[in-house]
Design a protein around this motif. Structure first.
Motif, mmCIF file in Angstrom:
data_model
loop_
_atom_site.group_PDB
_atom_site.id
_atom_site.type_symbol
_atom_site.label_atom_id
_atom_site.label_comp_id
_atom_site.label_asym_id
_atom_site.label_seq_id
_atom_site.Cartn_x
_atom_site.Cartn_y
_atom_site.Cartn_z
ATOM 1 N N GLN A 82 0.890 -1.194 -0.084
ATOM 2 C CA GLN A 82 0.144 -0.053 -0.130
ATOM 3 C C GLN A 82 0.964 1.326 -0.095
ATOM 4 O O GLN A 82 2.105 1.297 0.031
ATOM 5 C CB GLN A 82 -0.845 -0.190 1.261
ATOM 6 N N GLY A 83 0.238 2.390 0.116
ATOM 7 C CA GLY A 83 0.802 3.602 0.135
ATOM 8 C C GLY A 83 1.304 4.432 -0.755
ATOM 9 O O GLY A 83 1.512 3.629 -2.038
ATOM 10 N N GLY A 84 1.731 5.532 -0.999
ATOM 11 C CA GLY A 84 1.935 6.366 -2.014
ATOM 12 C C GLY A 84 3.004 7.294 -1.854
ATOM 13 O O GLY A 84 3.719 7.069 -0.819
ATOM 14 N N MET A 130 -0.227 -1.988 -13.454
ATOM 15 C CA MET A 130 0.415 -0.921 -12.405
ATOM 16 C C MET A 130 1.814 -0.700 -12.490
ATOM 17 O O MET A 130 2.434 0.400 -12.279
ATOM 18 C CB MET A 130 0.136 -1.225 -10.954
ATOM 19 N N GLY A 131 2.371 -1.661 -13.393
ATOM 20 C CA GLY A 131 3.762 -1.540 -13.514
ATOM 21 C C GLY A 131 4.184 -0.777 -14.936
ATOM 22 O O GLY A 131 5.317 -0.539 -15.166
ATOM 23 N N VAL A 136 0.321 6.872 -15.967
ATOM 24 C CA VAL A 136 0.075 6.838 -14.731
ATOM 25 C C VAL A 136 -0.464 8.041 -14.239
ATOM 26 O O VAL A 136 -0.097 9.258 -14.560
ATOM 27 C CB VAL A 136 1.494 6.726 -13.988
ATOM 28 N N ASP A 137 -1.733 7.973 -13.358
ATOM 29 C CA ASP A 137 -2.381 9.332 -12.846
ATOM 30 C C ASP A 137 -2.405 9.127 -11.298
ATOM 31 O O ASP A 137 -2.927 10.132 -10.723
ATOM 32 C CB ASP A 137 -3.642 9.380 -13.422
ATOM 33 N N ASN A 138 -1.570 8.298 -10.620
ATOM 34 C CA ASN A 138 -1.826 8.214 -8.999
ATOM 35 C C ASN A 138 -0.165 7.289 -8.773
ATOM 36 O O ASN A 138 0.163 6.701 -9.599
ATOM 37 C CB ASN A 138 -2.817 7.820 -8.714
ATOM 38 N N SER A 139 -0.216 7.563 -7.295
ATOM 39 C CA SER A 139 1.088 6.767 -6.830
ATOM 40 C C SER A 139 0.585 5.718 -6.048
ATOM 41 O O SER A 139 1.398 5.198 -5.320
ATOM 42 C CB SER A 139 1.980 7.970 -6.032
#
Length: 221
Positions: A82-84, A130-131, A136-139
């Protein structure tokens, strides 16, 4: 067909084992603990004890597979984080993701790919959309994203060293696993069935490709 599934204790890996066995293929399946190994054996697979995040364990994979010719090898092992980007990743979280998702695969390639070459087969790594660096529009899942992007590069970079095998990465889609959650649109069974069709249809032109479960090829990484 001789099939190796690395990371078969649950979820997508376990379903790969179940479906290939149901089709009459011979399956070698890895897991970390005795309970999972016993369950895989009860299905009809040849179980191998393996922890891809443990260098002592993964470095011994080659001798466990001595004499095998593999029509298909699948690297399914992976962990999610998790986490950004608003917080730095914890070192333990980063190390766990990179060891499992990247280093384990890089340790497996030199041991498994020659056995795949001997059969003129395929070595496919389960990655994630996601790789992809494109769009990409978020972390969200920051460390996971980085690890899967690194896995993609590792596989593409390795392909020229094994010209008699087809190496590729495949996105399973958003799947109803512990990682994907119950709200995901794809069941594990449907995702694996779609990936199997895509893998079966892979040609020489798909060497080093980034494929979606439904056969679509991602042209941008």
């Amino acid at each position: 067909m001789n099939v190796l599934v690395i990371g078969a204790s649950r979820g997508i890996g376990h379903e790969f084992v179940r479906q290939y066995l149901a089709d009459g293929d011979r399956v070698i399946a890895t897991a970390r603990d005795a309970t999972a190994l016993q369950e895989l054996e009860s299905l009809g697979a040849k179980p191998l004890k393996l922890d891809v995040a443990d260098l002592a364990s993964i470095s011994g994979l080659g001798w466990q597979l001595d004499g095998e010719k593999l029509d298909l090898a699948l690297y399914v092992a992976g962990v999610y984080t998790q986490g950004g980007a608003r917080e730095p990743p914890a070192q333990a979280e980063f190390d766990r993701a990179m060891r499992t998702n990247v280093l384990g695969a890089m340790q497996a390639i030199p041991q498994v790919a020659p056995l795949v070459e001997d059969a003129g087969g395929k070595f496919v790594f389960v990655t994630s959309q996601m790789g992809r660096i494109a769009d990409v529009d978020n972390s969200h899942g920051w460390v996971y994203r980085v690890s899967k992007a690194a896995l993609n590069m590792a596989v593409v970079a390795a392909q020229p060293d094994y010209p008699k095998a087809t190496l590729a990465v495949i996105n399973p889609g958003w799947v109803q696993t512990d990682m994907g959650g119950a709200g995901a649109p794809l069941t594990v069974r449907d995702s694996v069935a779609a990936m199997r069709r895509t893998i079966a249809g892979m040609k020489d032109a798909d060497r080093g490709a980034f494929l979606n479960h439904d056969g679509q090829r991602f042209e941008s990484w």
